[in-house]
Design a protein around this motif. Sequence first.
Motif, PDB file in Angstrom:
ATOM      1  N   GLU A  26      -3.197  -1.928  -1.821  1.00 38.26           N
ATOM      2  CA  GLU A  26      -3.832  -0.909  -2.647  1.00 38.26           C
ATOM      3  C   GLU A  26      -3.892  -1.392  -4.102  1.00 38.26           C
ATOM      4  N   THR A  60     -10.457   1.086  -2.768  1.00 42.79           N
ATOM      5  CA  THR A  60      -9.201   1.795  -2.974  1.00 42.79           C
ATOM      6  C   THR A  60      -9.068   2.953  -2.001  1.00 42.79           C
ATOM      7  N   CYS A 109       0.843  -1.185   0.000  1.00 41.83           N
ATOM      8  CA  CYS A 109       0.000   0.000   0.000  1.00 41.83           C
ATOM      9  C   CYS A 109       0.880   1.237   0.000  1.00 41.83           C
ATOM     10  N   GLN A 114     -13.942  -0.863  13.794  1.00 44.25           N
ATOM     11  CA  GLN A 114     -12.553  -1.337  13.690  1.00 44.25           C
ATOM     12  C   GLN A 114     -12.483  -2.809  14.117  1.00 44.25           C
ATOM     13  N   MET A 115     -11.747  -3.596  13.362  1.00 46.35           N
ATOM     14  CA  MET A 115     -11.686  -5.042  13.625  1.00 46.35           C
ATOM     15  C   MET A 115     -10.279  -5.460  14.045  1.00 46.35           C
ATOM     16  N   CYS A 128      -3.650   0.101  10.583  1.00 47.52           N
ATOM     17  CA  CYS A 128      -3.533  -1.013   9.630  1.00 47.52           C
ATOM     18  C   CYS A 128      -2.125  -1.591   9.593  1.00 47.52           C
TER      19      CYS A 128
HETATM   20  N1  SAM Z   1      -6.115   0.186   0.153  1.00 50.77           N
HETATM   21  C1  SAM Z   1      -7.524   0.003  -0.092  1.00 50.77           C
HETATM   22  C2  SAM Z   1      -8.340   0.987   0.704  1.00 50.77           C
HETATM   23  O1  SAM Z   1      -7.765   1.814   1.393  1.00 50.77           O
HETATM   24  O2  SAM Z   1      -9.566   0.916   0.623  1.00 50.77           O
HETATM   25  C3  SAM Z   1      -8.038  -1.411   0.098  1.00 50.77           C
HETATM   26  C4  SAM Z   1      -7.534  -2.193   1.263  1.00 50.77           C
HETATM   27  S1  SAM Z   1      -7.950  -1.532   2.865  1.00 50.77           S
HETATM   28  C5  SAM Z   1      -7.279  -2.803   3.910  1.00 50.77           C
HETATM   29  C6  SAM Z   1      -9.700  -1.788   2.872  1.00 50.77           C
HETATM   30  C7  SAM Z   1     -10.460  -1.153   3.993  1.00 50.77           C
HETATM   31  O3  SAM Z   1     -10.117  -1.795   5.204  1.00 50.77           O
HETATM   32  C8  SAM Z   1     -10.193   0.327   4.219  1.00 50.77           C
HETATM   33  O4  SAM Z   1     -11.434   1.009   4.214  1.00 50.77           O
HETATM   34  C9  SAM Z   1      -9.570   0.382   5.592  1.00 50.77           C
HETATM   35  O5  SAM Z   1      -9.929   1.558   6.287  1.00 50.77           O
HETATM   36  C10 SAM Z   1     -10.171  -0.828   6.233  1.00 50.77           C
HETATM   37  N2  SAM Z   1      -9.419  -1.351   7.366  1.00 50.77           N
HETATM   38  C11 SAM Z   1      -8.107  -1.560   7.501  1.00 50.77           C
HETATM   39  N3  SAM Z   1      -7.837  -2.082   8.723  1.00 50.77           N
HETATM   40  C12 SAM Z   1      -9.012  -2.198   9.355  1.00 50.77           C
HETATM   41  C13 SAM Z   1      -9.405  -2.674  10.626  1.00 50.77           C
HETATM   42  N4  SAM Z   1      -8.525  -3.138  11.497  1.00 50.77           N
HETATM   43  N5  SAM Z   1     -10.708  -2.677  10.934  1.00 50.77           N
HETATM   44  C14 SAM Z   1     -11.636  -2.221  10.061  1.00 50.77           C
HETATM   45  N6  SAM Z   1     -11.332  -1.770   8.832  1.00 50.77           N
HETATM   46  C15 SAM Z   1     -10.042  -1.750   8.493  1.00 50.77           C
END
Ligand code: SAM
Length: 337
Positions: free
Chosen positions: A79, A106, A30, A199-200, A37
């Motif tokens: 990403e 994205t 990403c 949040q997970m 994250c």
């Molecule tokens: N990079 C892309 C994006 O930002 O959408 C796709 C991958 S990203 C992992 C997908 C989604 O997961 C994003 O909306 C991000 O905020 C969310 N995300 C990441 N870690 C998370 C967590 N621990 N709990 C909930 N959502 C999470």
Amino acid sequence: MTVAPPTGGVLADRYGRVARDLRVSLTDKCNLRCTYCMPAEGLPWLAGPQLLSDDEIVRLVRLAVRHLGVAEVRFTGGEPLIRPGLVDIVAAVAALEPRPRISLTTNGLGLDRLAPALRAAGLDRVNVSLDTLDAGRFARLTRRDRLADVLAGLTGAVAAGLSPIKINTVLMRGVNDDEAPALLRFALAQGYELRFIEQMPLDAQHGWDRATMVTADEILAALRTGFDLAPDPADRGAAPAETWLVDGGPGRVGVIGSVTRPFCGDCDRTRLTADGQVRACLFATEESDLRAALRAGADDDELARRWRTAMWGKRAGHGIDDPAFLQPARPMSAIGG
Ligand code: SAM
């Protein structure tokens, strides 16, 4: 109900669910470093040969669409916009019969440039992640000063016709949990559908804490300080978001209460990681290695058999509330969010 996995047909599990929505991670890398994250220095990325090639991805998606009943394909990551072959992969998937619906999750960086080509290739719509409208806060939260680029990406997506555009927001206590009404005002004004995601426990740092997580109830209470919310009469189906009509509609807002309002009983998702592992659930601790089988020469029947078997083993629920819950070894960015 039979106890053995089905030998043909769709991706069923032993609880009567059928997976029709395939999430495909195109990369674990990403260009943002969201604090919830991954760490500032990034993660040990998958090496090139570990990644499925563009052709391998298309072959597995074709199998899922033609033989396993998948009707919706969502590209994610990491990403997905940084995957060089993205436009060609979308075009190849859009040429499949039956043609699946195709979407992309994205962070929006570079979407202004790529949106027209993605639309022309067959992408139907996008989900863009955006946790704050404050540039300084965005820079602290993502460790990159790129809010303006995300907003340009959203505008570019609208211009290219990638609607309806959904925005995904994660609220964190003391970080951006005061922004729920402002984010909704912004989304309604621009015609985006906003979704708040609880949040997970999927962060690489294992810093998630249920006690400090902002819950769906808290999100709704914060929104109700500025808006009237009424339950959306539309059928939710297998959608993860519960939706509300805002101030009588037609604007809507959604809350994905994965932790406090789990929707596992209606889950219709199957996941393919960038290195070719099938996962039945974000929180699965087991994976099924389609890449090894594919590279060893497995034919479509054998790959389909493995995929069905993997989904047959899907657990009834994610088990976050179980005292024995174990966070999966891979973080969200490596599974594909
Ligand atoms: N990079 C892309 C994006 O930002 O959408 C796709 C991958 S990203 C992992 C997908 C989604 O997961 C994003 O909306 C991000 O905020 C969310 N995300 C990441 N870690 C998370 C967590 N621990 N709990 C909930 N959502 C999470």
